[in-house]
Scaffold this active site. Structure first.
Site, PDB file in Angstrom:
ATOM      1  N   HIS A  79       0.901  -1.271   0.103  1.00  0.00           N
ATOM      2  CA  HIS A  79      -0.090   0.030  -0.079  1.00  0.00           C
ATOM      3  C   HIS A  79       0.866   1.313  -0.027  1.00  0.00           C
ATOM      4  O   HIS A  79       2.126   1.296   0.327  1.00  0.00           O
ATOM      5  CB  HIS A  79      -0.836   0.072   1.347  1.00  0.00           C
ATOM      6  CG  HIS A  79      -0.325   0.186   2.490  1.00  0.00           C
ATOM      7  ND1 HIS A  79      -0.094  -1.039   3.345  1.00  0.00           N
ATOM      8  CD2 HIS A  79      -0.032   1.461   3.396  1.00  0.00           C
ATOM      9  CE1 HIS A  79       0.392  -0.563   4.541  1.00  0.00           C
ATOM     10  NE2 HIS A  79       0.697   0.806   4.430  1.00  0.00           N
ATOM     11  N   GLU A 130      -3.685   3.824   2.197  1.00  0.00           N
ATOM     12  CA  GLU A 130      -3.824   4.314   3.647  1.00  0.00           C
ATOM     13  C   GLU A 130      -3.786   6.022   3.807  1.00  0.00           C
ATOM     14  O   GLU A 130      -3.158   6.430   3.084  1.00  0.00           O
ATOM     15  CB  GLU A 130      -2.661   3.684   4.517  1.00  0.00           C
ATOM     16  CG  GLU A 130      -2.732   4.008   5.797  1.00  0.00           C
ATOM     17  CD  GLU A 130      -1.386   3.276   6.557  1.00  0.00           C
ATOM     18  OE1 GLU A 130      -0.443   2.924   5.980  1.00  0.00           O
ATOM     19  OE2 GLU A 130      -1.575   3.290   7.812  1.00  0.00           O
TER      20      GLU A 130
END
Ligand code: CO
Length: 134
Positions: A79, A130
């Site tokens: 991520h 995120e």
């Protein structure tokens, strides 16, 4: 709404080996290991002059990182994390725009002790995002 790139996260099968690789082969500064039980991971941060790399190892087979490594046995990019000023405002804007927040939709405490959320990769070009309140 999003600010600086906070970190890029890489899933690894062995955090000790990955730490040695970054320290001794790439010559980077690497933090101590932190366990984030709520996220099912052990984590270290590689501190770069302009950002950070997060190395993630699953705590056990139930970790979301364990299923990622089952599909990507060599490890891989997991991520990217962008900074936001206010996680609640950001969440509301994203939900209003039709984006999906993973889990129960509420912020969790991330690796820096700050609130984080994760956004569904299918809503963002196949990338798990995120957001961290800074
Ligand atoms: Co992260």
């Amino acid at each position: 709404m999003i600010g600086r790139l906070n970190h890029v996260a890489i899933a690894v099968t062995n955090l000790n080996d990955a730490t040695k690789l970054y320290k001794h082969v790439l010559g980077a500064e690497v933090s101590e290991v932190q366990q984030l039980a709520e996220h099912g991971v052990n984590v270290v941060f590689v501190n770069l002059p302009n950002s950070k790399i997060e190395l993630l190892e699953p705590i056990d087979e139930t970790s979301p990182i364990a299923s990622f490594l089952a599909k990507n046995p060599a490890g891989g990019m997991h991520h990217i994390c962008y900074e936001v000023e206010d996680i609640t405002t950001a969440s509301q804007k994203l939900v209003a725009a039709g984006a999906r927040i993973l889990g129960d939709g509420l912020p969790k405490t991330g690796a820096h002790g700050k609130p984080v959320i994760f956004l569904h990769p299918k809503d963002f070009n196949g990338t798990l995002i995120e957001l961290e309140q800074v």
